[in-house]
Scaffold this motif. Sequence first.
Motif, short mmCIF file in Angstrom:
data_model
loop_
_atom_site.label_atom_id
_atom_site.label_comp_id
_atom_site.label_asym_id
_atom_site.label_seq_id
_atom_site.Cartn_x
_atom_site.Cartn_y
_atom_site.Cartn_z
N GLU A 51 -7.92 6.98 4.86
CA GLU A 51 -8.88 5.88 5.01
C GLU A 51 -10.12 6.09 4.15
OE1 GLU A 51 -8.12 2.92 6.17
OE2 GLU A 51 -6.17 3.86 6.50
N ARG B 31 -9.04 5.19 0.62
CA ARG B 31 -8.87 3.74 0.50
C ARG B 31 -10.20 3.00 0.50
NH1 ARG B 31 -3.65 2.54 4.27
NH2 ARG B 31 -2.14 2.46 2.59
N SER B 32 -11.14 3.45 1.32
CA SER B 32 -12.43 2.76 1.43
C SER B 32 -13.38 3.09 0.27
CB SER B 32 -13.12 3.13 2.75
OG SER B 32 -13.61 4.46 2.69
N ARG C 197 -5.36 12.59 7.14
CA ARG C 197 -6.69 12.24 7.69
C ARG C 197 -7.65 11.74 6.61
NH1 ARG C 197 -7.19 17.87 9.29
NH2 ARG C 197 -7.93 19.05 7.52
N SER D 99 0.83 -1.21 0.00
CA SER D 99 0.00 0.00 0.00
C SER D 99 0.85 1.25 0.00
CB SER D 99 -0.93 0.01 1.21
OG SER D 99 -0.19 0.18 2.40
#
Length: 119
Positions: A28, A31-32, A25, A7
């Motif tokens: 995520e 990535r999601s 911040r 990653s």
Amino acid sequence: MNDLDPSLSRDTETAGSPAIRFHPRYLEGVRSGAKTRTTRFRDPARPGPARLVFESDPEVVLPAEVTDIRHCSVSDLTDQDARAEGLTAAGELREVLKIHYPDLAGADEVDVVTFRIND
């Protein structure tokens, strides 16, 4: 770059591509798939291969594709733009933009950059 964690590696197709920098911040959410857009003021992007660079320690780089860029005024940002950034409403998006760009006004032009992560 970290050779042990895929990653954190650079994709060879996007290694020389333009970088789009993010605060860590947002990692995520990107990535999601909750964050598929970023709104930029005086920070141009272009369609095609890109590197999403998260300014953390160590730096995280994700290969991506910029699929669309829409130019609009801050006052024309929509709830749909906000949702694509992982937020709920255009007003919330404007508030977040003021954190990054304190002098931003409603009449200012921004670029709404849509991207997807390359697998």
